[in-house]
Design a protein around this motif. Structure first.
Motif, short mmCIF file in Angstrom:
data_model
loop_
_atom_site.label_atom_id
_atom_site.label_comp_id
_atom_site.label_asym_id
_atom_site.label_seq_id
_atom_site.Cartn_x
_atom_site.Cartn_y
_atom_site.Cartn_z
N THR A 17 2.45 4.09 1.47
CA THR A 17 3.81 4.84 1.55
C THR A 17 4.52 4.59 0.36
O THR A 17 4.53 3.81 -0.49
N HIS A 32 7.00 -1.89 -5.43
CA HIS A 32 6.56 -1.01 -4.54
C HIS A 32 7.75 -0.70 -3.74
O HIS A 32 8.15 -1.26 -2.74
N ASP A 33 8.24 0.51 -3.78
CA ASP A 33 9.16 1.10 -2.90
C ASP A 33 8.73 1.47 -1.83
O ASP A 33 8.40 2.82 -1.76
N GLU A 34 8.37 0.64 -0.70
CA GLU A 34 7.53 0.96 0.43
C GLU A 34 8.29 2.15 1.22
O GLU A 34 7.73 2.76 1.74
N ASN A 35 9.56 2.05 1.35
CA ASN A 35 10.31 2.90 2.27
C ASN A 35 10.92 3.89 1.43
O ASN A 35 11.48 4.96 2.30
N ALA A 94 0.80 -0.90 1.52
CA ALA A 94 1.16 0.18 2.35
C ALA A 94 0.98 1.40 1.72
O ALA A 94 1.41 1.54 0.44
N GLU A 128 10.79 -6.18 -1.14
CA GLU A 128 9.65 -5.48 -1.33
C GLU A 128 8.75 -5.86 -2.19
O GLU A 128 9.22 -6.55 -2.95
N VAL A 135 -1.69 -3.18 -3.17
CA VAL A 135 -0.62 -2.14 -2.71
C VAL A 135 -1.03 -2.31 -1.04
O VAL A 135 -2.21 -1.90 -0.63
#
Length: 142
Positions: free
Chosen positions: A37, A86-89, A35, A104, A33
């Motif tokens: 966020t 991973h839904d970074e935003n 980020a 992503e 992982v």
């Protein structure tokens, strides 16, 4: 002798208990992982046509606080496949580029890396026994 007959009679008169499927733990460790966020979405599938973009049998959203995400599901022993992203935003969906290529990070059980299309269930299939299972998945794909 009377005691044994009484015990036998009691057992025969006891209400039947329904057969409940045995459950065990399926632990999923998502690594790489990058980020801290957003959230990691984990979807667990049984064999069928829904993998990897259909409706999973169970799924979970796990907020990212470390470079590794850990979650556990209670499942029946059997065959499964897992898809994660991973839904970074934090917008609640996997963002994609042209031709449906993910923007992503994502991953699948068996660390399967698709080349030109989505994986088949058989590419990512693994078994969970009576004693449970831990599956490690490395995020990749950008």
């Amino acid at each position: 002798m009377f005691y044994l007959l009484s015990l036998f009679g009691f057992l025969l008169s006891s209400p039947a208990t329904p057969d409940t499927p045995k459950k065990t733990n399926l632990t999923i460790e998502v690594h790489n992982v990058r980020a801290l966020t957003g959230a990691v979405y984990v979807a667990v599938f049984k064999p069928g046509k829904d993998f990897p973009e259909g409706k999973p049998i169970v799924g979970k959203k796990v907020d990212v606080t470390h470079d590794r995400v850990l979650t556990t599901f209670s499942v029946e022993p059997g065959s499964y496949a897992i898809a994660v992203y991973h839904d970074e935003n934090g917008n609640g969906k996997m963002d994609k580029r042209m031709f449906g290529i993910p923007k992503e990070p994502y991953g699948f059980s068996n660390d399967f890396r698709p080349k030109l299309s989505a994986p088949k269930f058989s590419d990512c299939e693994f078994s969970v026994g009576d004693s449970g299972r831990t599956v490690r998945i490395k995020l990749d794909g950008i």
